[in-house]
Enzyme design. Structure first.
Site, PDB file in Angstrom:
ATOM      1  N   CYS A 167       0.446  -1.436  -0.119  1.00  0.00           N
ATOM      2  CA  CYS A 167      -0.655   0.202   0.271  1.00  0.00           C
ATOM      3  C   CYS A 167       1.162   1.329   0.273  1.00  0.00           C
ATOM      4  CB  CYS A 167      -0.985  -0.042   1.257  1.00  0.00           C
ATOM      5  SG  CYS A 167      -1.613  -1.351   1.118  1.00  0.00           S
TER       6      CYS A 167
ATOM      7  N   CYS B  35      13.010  -1.888   5.209  1.00  0.00           N
ATOM      8  CA  CYS B  35      12.535  -3.003   4.304  1.00  0.00           C
ATOM      9  C   CYS B  35      14.211  -2.225   3.204  1.00  0.00           C
ATOM     10  CB  CYS B  35      11.558  -2.443   3.411  1.00  0.00           C
ATOM     11  SG  CYS B  35      10.947  -3.295   1.921  1.00  0.00           S
TER      12      CYS B  35
ATOM     13  N   ASP C 216      16.331  -5.765 -11.533  1.00  0.00           N
ATOM     14  CA  ASP C 216      16.570  -5.311  -9.918  1.00  0.00           C
ATOM     15  C   ASP C 216      16.566  -6.514  -8.981  1.00  0.00           C
ATOM     16  OD1 ASP C 216      13.281  -5.918  -9.468  1.00  0.00           O
ATOM     17  OD2 ASP C 216      13.640  -4.208 -10.837  1.00  0.00           O
TER      18      ASP C 216
HETATM   19  S1  SF4 Z   1      13.968  -6.615   3.248  1.00  0.00           S
HETATM   20 FE1  SF4 Z   1      12.563  -8.798   2.007  1.00  0.00          FE
HETATM   21  S2  SF4 Z   1      11.897  -9.512   3.707  1.00  0.00           S
HETATM   22 FE2  SF4 Z   1      12.614  -7.407   4.600  1.00  0.00          FE
HETATM   23  S3  SF4 Z   1      10.422  -6.411   4.211  1.00  0.00           S
HETATM   24 FE3  SF4 Z   1      11.453  -6.207   2.366  1.00  0.00          FE
HETATM   25  S4  SF4 Z   1      11.023  -7.516   0.893  1.00  0.00           S
HETATM   26 FE4  SF4 Z   1       9.914  -7.925   2.258  1.00  0.00          FE
END
Ligand code: SF4
Length: 485
Positions: free
Chosen positions: A7, A247, A360
């Site tokens: 989102c 993330c 990517d």
């Molecule tokens: S790094 Fe990987 S596991 Fe962590 S939030 Fe991002 S996509 Fe999800």
């Protein structure tokens, strides 16, 4: 590569003007973060809302008024959603479109949420919430419950932070005229705050502020809560942050290149990814005639690769601007058709070339396999893949559309096996340490769960290990890991 984010959120407090135009543009700038539904909620006499399926419509102002029957009021929130909890049936998408609104008679809350609740089943049971409703409904109910008990929004945010395992960046609105925002205690998802004279705003990405000429003030800290109300901007560390876990994938794929994280434009980080790859694999790069990228998220990395290696950079693949996976695609055949249609290959320019192809990430491998096949068919002599995101070995629990081991090519295959399955001459992933260095953040400030197998929240970590063991012992996964464990 084609993955969906959960989102994008936005919130506006305007002292003396209608918030809706700001909300509309702030959300439109973030359409890439969710395409299954969109919506707005504004406080007028009471909280009014509008939700609809699909992307936010791009219409002239007069037509927009007919399409979106809104709205006037000085405080509002918005959302674009992709479902990572509850079903993706049309009925479920309609019921779970955000903002969600809940009331206990005295307080009414509208909520816009980005993230994913890992312990969703336990919380649904505890609150007596229908399991077909998404995690946003659960959070909304939790906030209401705590406000009733404590009369405090800060206590309500703290309750969510203490009770939820998962990721959440939240923007909400109360019927008392408060705009609030908070982040989970490790800060997986982005959420920033900005202001200009008479206007305060929250946005998942800074591009949502830029488009409204609002100055970026700061990225909310993990565990931070902000409340904007009449003559008051309150900033509280509701729960102490023991570690950050932003993330890491936002840098490679999700965020817009013109958004800023950690005081750096995302495009600069992506360019550095390309520099790193060209350095690390200079022997393979030197075999190639030209560097190309898979549009559009790898373009900046391809530029960095070209700068470092001196290899000619050419845009020999182009994206069809209006073909996207942002539709209701369910079947495997539909999915591969969209993959085919999305990227056009300039065939006559490929013939006889040894290609360095920058992308990517590799998740399921289907997009990459299809592109390699078409490059070969166009007469490419060699195809070497350079991948900015390290090898993905585990699912995401935090709201990215890769929620099981079985769908991930990297979870079970070696690099040699992946190379052969994709039909490439080599597959060259950026090492984790190089990736982290390019972001400008420390390794212990990032979530790297899907590339290391170590997740930053306890329940996700436990589920990942249990499920991997179960599969290795011959068990089969049944859908999203956090809904089946
Ligand atoms: S790094 Fe990987 S596991 Fe962590 S939030 Fe991002 S996509 Fe999800």
């Amino acid at each position: 590569m084609s993955l969906r984010e959960s989102c994008g959120v936005y919130g506006v407090y305007a002292n003396s003007k209608n918030a809706f135009p700001l909300l509309y543009w702030g959300m439109l700038a973030q359409n890439h973060r969710g395409h299954q539904s969109h919506g707005f909620a504004i406080l007028n006499e009471r909280i009014e809302s509008y939700t609809s399926l699909g992307l936010i419509p791009v219409l002239s102002e007069s037509n927009l008024k007919n399409e979106v029957p809104l709205m006037s009021g000085r405080i509002g929130i918005g959302n674009v959603r992709y479902a990572t909890s509850a079903s993706s049936s049309l009925e479920s998408l309609k019921n779970n479109a955000m903002p969600v609104i809940d009331s206990d008679g005295e307080s009414t809350i509208a909520l816009s949420f980005n993230g994913n609740v890992v312990n969703i089943r336990r919380l649904q049971n505890m609150l007596g919430i229908d399991p077909s409703l998404s995690d946003a409904h659960v959070i909304c109910r939790m906030i209401l419950k705590k406000i009733r008990e404590t009369k405090s929004l800060i206590e309500a945010s703290k309750y969510c932070m203490e009770s939820i395992d998962g990721s959440f960046s939240i923007v909400g609105l109360t019927n008392k005229g408060e705009l609030f925002a908070f982040k989970d205690p490790v800060g997986v998802k982005p959420l920033c705050y900005g202001c200009k004279k008479g206007v305060s705003a929250f946005s998942s990405e800074s591009v949502g502020l830029d488009i409204n000429d609002i100055n970026l003030d700061h990225e909310l800290n993990p565990g931070e809560m902000m409340i904007i109300a009449e003559n008051r901007v309150e900033r509280t560390q509701a729960l102490p942050c023991k570690r950050k876990a932003f993330c890491a994938f936002e840098f490679a794929y999700f965020a817009r290149p013109d958004s800023k994280f950690n005081h750096k434009y995302v495009y600069e980080t992506r360019r550095d990814f390309g520099v790193n790859l060209a350095r690390k694999y200079s022997d393979i790069a030197s075999r190639c005639d030209v560097v190309i990228s898979l549009p559009e998220t790898a373009n900046d990395a391809a530029y960095g690769f070209h700068e470092e290696s001196g290899l000619k950079w050419d845009m020999l693949t182009r994206r069809h601007r209006y073909v996207s996976q942002r539709a209701f695609i369910t079947g495997v055949e539909e999915r591969s058709n969209v993959i085919y249609r999305k990227v056009n290959i300039l065939k006559s320019k490929i013939k006889g070339k040894r290609l360095a192809v920058v992308d990517d990430s590799i998740v399921r491998g289907d997009t990459t396999r299809s592109v390699v096949k078409r490059l070969r068919a166009a007469g490419a002599e060699e195809v070497h893949l350079f991948i900015t995101f390290p090898k993905i070995i585990g699912p995401c629990f935090y709201g990215i559309d890769m929620a099981s081991y079985s769908e991930l090519i990297g979870a079970w295959k070696t690099i040699e096996e992946i190379t052969s399955e994709l039909g490439a001459d080599s597959v060259n992933y950026q090492p984790i340490e190089d990736y982290v260095a390019a972001t400008g953040m420390r390794k212990d400030e990032l979530c790297l769960g899907c590339v290391t197998g170590e997740y930053p929240t306890p329940l996700a970590n436990e589920m990942a290990k249990k499920m991997k063991k179960y599969i290795l012992e011959g068990g089969r996964e049944d859908g999203r890991i956090y809904e089946s464990c």
